[in-house]
Write a protein that holds these residues in place. Structure first.
Motif, short mmCIF file in Angstrom:
data_model
loop_
_atom_site.label_atom_id
_atom_site.label_comp_id
_atom_site.label_asym_id
_atom_site.label_seq_id
_atom_site.Cartn_x
_atom_site.Cartn_y
_atom_site.Cartn_z
N ALA A 182 8.64 -57.83 130.07
CA ALA A 182 8.06 -57.90 128.73
C ALA A 182 8.44 -56.65 127.98
CB ALA A 182 6.55 -58.03 128.82
N LEU A 183 8.94 -56.83 126.78
CA LEU A 183 9.34 -55.70 125.97
C LEU A 183 8.17 -55.25 125.13
CD1 LEU A 183 12.77 -57.00 124.71
CD2 LEU A 183 12.30 -55.61 126.69
N GLY A 184 8.04 -53.97 124.98
CA GLY A 184 6.97 -53.44 124.16
C GLY A 184 7.49 -52.39 123.22
N ASN A 185 6.98 -52.38 122.02
CA ASN A 185 7.34 -51.38 121.04
C ASN A 185 6.06 -51.02 120.32
OD1 ASN A 185 8.62 -49.71 119.25
ND2 ASN A 185 9.43 -51.35 117.99
N GLY A 186 5.81 -49.74 120.15
CA GLY A 186 4.56 -49.29 119.57
C GLY A 186 4.27 -49.87 118.20
N ASP A 187 5.29 -50.10 117.39
CA ASP A 187 5.09 -50.57 116.03
C ASP A 187 5.23 -52.08 115.89
OD1 ASP A 187 4.75 -47.93 115.26
OD2 ASP A 187 6.87 -47.67 114.83
N ALA A 188 6.16 -52.68 116.60
CA ALA A 188 6.44 -54.10 116.45
C ALA A 188 5.72 -54.90 117.52
CB ALA A 188 7.94 -54.35 116.54
N GLN A 189 5.34 -56.11 117.16
CA GLN A 189 4.65 -57.00 118.08
C GLN A 189 5.58 -58.14 118.45
OE1 GLN A 189 1.00 -58.59 116.57
NE2 GLN A 189 0.77 -60.03 118.24
N ARG A 190 5.71 -58.42 119.75
CA ARG A 190 6.58 -59.49 120.19
C ARG A 190 5.87 -60.82 120.04
NH1 ARG A 190 9.98 -60.06 125.82
NH2 ARG A 190 10.96 -62.03 125.27
N VAL A 191 6.56 -61.79 119.46
CA VAL A 191 6.06 -63.15 119.30
C VAL A 191 7.16 -64.12 119.72
CG1 VAL A 191 4.47 -62.59 117.42
CG2 VAL A 191 6.79 -63.27 116.87
N THR A 192 6.78 -65.34 120.01
CA THR A 192 7.78 -66.36 120.25
C THR A 192 8.23 -66.92 118.90
OG1 THR A 192 6.19 -68.17 120.39
CG2 THR A 192 6.70 -67.00 122.45
N ARG A 193 9.32 -67.65 118.90
CA ARG A 193 9.78 -68.24 117.64
C ARG A 193 8.78 -69.25 117.12
NH1 ARG A 193 15.76 -70.07 118.67
NH2 ARG A 193 14.81 -70.77 120.59
#
Length: 98
Positions: A23-34
């Motif tokens: 799972a990728l994580g980025n402090g500012d961006a939120q991961r979502v599915t298409r």
């Protein structure tokens, strides 16, 4: 552009969007599915391909580094499963904003 679209459409049969990899994580961006992005009414702002010839973990690291440099609110990742060239890993990153 047409050639890129044709390659992407051809590769859709080999796409893995299940999120089976780290799972990728980025402090500012939120991961979502298409599908989640469509349901939330998010607008695509950009997309780009990231590739690596080592392994999937390195590919994920490259994606995270790329996202840290950009200002996406949301993003999704579509992994392309290597067929012929077993050591060529690709992912398409799609960035969204509200």
């Amino acid at each position: 552009m047409k050639k890129l679209l044709a390659v992407m459409l051809f590769a859709l049969g080999a796409v893995s969007a299940s999120g089976a990899y780290a799972a990728l994580g980025n402090g500012d961006a939120q991961r979502v599915t298409r599908a989640e992005a469509a349901a939330m009414g998010l607008n695509k702002t950009s997309y780009y391909l990231v590739y690596n010839t080592e392994d999937m973990a390195r590919l994920d690291d490259q994606i995270i580094k790329k996202l840290e440099k950009r200002s996406a609110e949301y993003y999704s990742v579509v992994y392309f499963v290597p067929r012929r060239n077993k050591d060529h890993y690709q992912a398409m990153v799609i960035e969204y904003k509200e």
